[in-house]
Design an enzyme around this catalytic site. Structure first.
Site, short mmCIF file in Angstrom:
data_model
loop_
_atom_site.label_atom_id
_atom_site.label_comp_id
_atom_site.label_asym_id
_atom_site.label_seq_id
_atom_site.Cartn_x
_atom_site.Cartn_y
_atom_site.Cartn_z
N GLU A 10 132.95 24.42 9.02
CA GLU A 10 132.02 25.50 9.41
C GLU A 10 132.69 26.57 10.27
O GLU A 10 132.16 27.67 10.40
CB GLU A 10 130.82 24.92 10.15
CG GLU A 10 130.02 23.97 9.29
CD GLU A 10 128.60 23.71 9.78
OE1 GLU A 10 128.10 24.47 10.61
OE2 GLU A 10 128.01 22.73 9.30
N TYR A 21 126.71 26.00 16.88
CA TYR A 21 127.51 24.78 16.68
C TYR A 21 128.91 25.15 16.19
O TYR A 21 129.92 24.72 16.76
CB TYR A 21 126.83 23.85 15.66
CG TYR A 21 127.77 22.82 15.07
CD1 TYR A 21 128.27 21.77 15.83
CD2 TYR A 21 128.16 22.90 13.73
CE1 TYR A 21 129.15 20.83 15.28
CE2 TYR A 21 129.03 21.96 13.17
CZ TYR A 21 129.52 20.93 13.96
OH TYR A 21 130.39 20.01 13.41
N LYS A 35 120.36 14.64 9.73
CA LYS A 35 121.20 15.33 8.75
C LYS A 35 120.55 15.16 7.38
O LYS A 35 119.82 14.19 7.14
CB LYS A 35 122.62 14.73 8.75
CG LYS A 35 123.29 14.70 10.12
CD LYS A 35 123.71 16.05 10.59
CE LYS A 35 124.35 16.21 11.94
NZ LYS A 35 124.56 15.22 12.90
N ARG A 56 127.01 22.75 -0.32
CA ARG A 56 127.85 21.99 0.59
C ARG A 56 128.80 21.12 -0.23
O ARG A 56 128.49 20.73 -1.35
CB ARG A 56 127.00 21.09 1.51
CG ARG A 56 126.06 21.87 2.46
CD ARG A 56 126.85 22.63 3.52
NE ARG A 56 126.02 23.34 4.48
CZ ARG A 56 125.63 24.61 4.35
NH1 ARG A 56 125.95 25.31 3.28
NH2 ARG A 56 124.93 25.18 5.31
N ASN A 65 121.91 22.33 -2.59
CA ASN A 65 120.99 21.40 -1.93
C ASN A 65 119.91 20.89 -2.88
O ASN A 65 119.50 19.73 -2.81
CB ASN A 65 120.34 22.06 -0.72
CG ASN A 65 121.34 22.27 0.41
OD1 ASN A 65 122.37 21.59 0.46
ND2 ASN A 65 121.06 23.22 1.28
N ARG A 112 116.66 27.91 7.45
CA ARG A 112 117.39 27.83 8.73
C ARG A 112 117.83 29.25 9.09
O ARG A 112 118.28 30.00 8.22
CB ARG A 112 118.60 26.91 8.53
CG ARG A 112 119.56 26.83 9.68
CD ARG A 112 120.77 25.96 9.32
NE ARG A 112 120.48 24.54 9.46
CZ ARG A 112 121.33 23.57 9.10
NH1 ARG A 112 122.51 23.87 8.57
NH2 ARG A 112 121.02 22.30 9.26
N GLY A 117 120.27 32.08 10.00
CA GLY A 117 121.72 32.27 9.80
C GLY A 117 122.32 31.24 8.85
O GLY A 117 123.52 30.92 8.95
#
Ligand code: NAD
Ligand code: DAU
Length: 338
Positions: free
Chosen positions: A129, A151, A190, A215, A250, A274, A276
């Site tokens: 990330e 994060y 998660k 992802r 996803n 979510r 951003g």
């Protein structure tokens, strides 16, 4: 020669897999697990090894330099592998303070200790990330950092300190950037464990936005083998991406989980996106294959099937985690995003 290992954050998801891996592959190593036991730290993850004479648990905060130094001195530590971090993107969007403390200042404490005690190596476990999102193509170890969540920014800060300590003091640190890890014992916030446990409880799964975010997924066992190779073979100051090549939207992932749980698509609840939300993470992991001889082995469909089976068989492990602060967290989280 490394013999006495300090594993920080070893009560969490990947750190606990690594402790169990090291104790089985290197039976002559002594492992100290130094963990603050935040909401994500769970000693149930280490039940199989808690009585192993080569394993010791110490509750402590990596931001506490004195506690870290005492642990290193008292246990003649040779090397550190740092898994300790605040790790959940949604939580970082609600409050970033703990992320900056642990993921930046905590890393500085460990780097200072590595330097002070002339340790042989420190491995900093970090994330893809830090490179930000990419529509097509892949980030290499040379790609610039462009973090988009608090994060990711805090992890990037820790990684940049590793670079700075190597360049300034030749501190023997190696940083890793991994794609999304999955497997057993992952805290049910998660996406994979959240969706599996929701379905096992008869609840819908909250899919963010249009569900088309991508992802890349690697099994915890492959991640452990990668860190083993890096701990024992990587040159000080080097950086390695850890990937699998298994990219999933996803929605695709959600449908696979639904099928394994025997549920239909009406269990998908589309929810607000979510903030951003990074569209796609993708890393080039050819360097670790080329230089260290590691490669991912677990086929995703096998790994996901085994993971679903584990959550089905181990309700005792996750059920209690979905009470307590968890419900409060979810109420706040939805308010934040909607
Ligand atoms: P996790 O949230 O499951 O566990 C984190 C652990 O760190 C917990 O045991 C917690 O108690 C401990 N901890 C937190 N703050 C601490 C502090 N100040 N001092 C000591 N211990 C502290 O995390 P995870 O998913 O296992 O991730 C481990 C590392 O791997 C993190 O650095 C994360 O950024 C990185 N990573 C995770 C993934 C993933 O998909 N899970 C992917 C790439 C990189
Ligand atoms: O890429 C590595 C990173 O992977 C690690 O550094 C992080 O510590 C780890 O949490 C993970 O971050 P993600 O944000 O990718 O993981 P998460 O499981 O939170 O979300 C995965 C995808 O699923 C993401 O696109 C958001 C989506 N999602 C997530 C949740 C929790 C949903 O659609 N619904 C959800 O309820």
């Amino acid at each position: 020669m490394i013999k006495n290992l300090l594993i920080t954050g070893g009560a969490g998801f990947i750190g606990s897999h690594f402790i169990k891996y090291i104790l089985s592959v290197y039976p002559d190593y002594f492992v100290v697990n130094f963990d603050k036991l935040t909401y994500a730290g769970n000693l149930d993850n280490l039940r199989e090894v808690e009585n192993n004479p080569n394993y010791k648990f110490i509750q402590g905060d990596i931001c506490d330099a004195k506690a870290v130094e005492n642990t290193i001195e008292e246990n003649s530590i040779d090397a550190i592998v740092n898994y300790a971090a605040e790790t959940h993107v949604d939580r970082s969007i609600m409050y970033a303070d703990d992320f900056l403390r642990t993921d930046i200042l905590g890393v500085q404490v460990l780097l200072e200790a590595t330097r002070k005690f002339n340790l042989k190596k420190m491995v900093q476990i970090s994330t893809d990330e830090v490179y930000g999102a990419v529509e097509s193509g892949y980030f290499t170890e040379e790609s610039p950092f462009a973090p988009n969540s608090p994060y990711a920014a805090s992890k990037a800060g820790g990684d940049l300190l590793c670079r700075a300590f190597f360049n300034t003091y030749q501190t023997p640190v190696v940083a890793t950037h991994s794609c999304n890890v999955y497997g057993t014992h992952q805290y049910p916030e998660k996406v994979i464990p959240l969706f599996i446990t929701n379905l096992l409880e008869g609840k819908k799964v909250p899919l963010y936005g249009d569900g088309l975010n991508v992802r890349e997924w690697i099994h915890a066992s492959d991640h452990c083998r990668a860190i083993d190779a890096i701990l024992h073979k990587a040159a000080p100051g080097s950086v390695y991406n850890i990937g699998s090549g298994t990219e999933k939207q996803n929605i695709e992932l959600t449908k696979e989980i639904l099928a394994l749980c025997g549920r239909e698509e009406d269990m998908i609840e589309p929810v607000a996106d979510r903030r951003g939300h990074d569209r796609r993470y993708a890393i080039d992991h050819s360097k670790i294959i080329r230089e260290l001889g590691w490669k991912p082995e677990k086929i995703f469909t096998d790994g996901l099937r085994e993971t679903v089976a584990w959550y089905k068989d181990n309700e005792w492990w996750w059920k209690k985690l979905k009470d307590g602060d968890y419900n409060e967290y979810y109420k706040k989280q939805y308010k934040e995003r909607i």
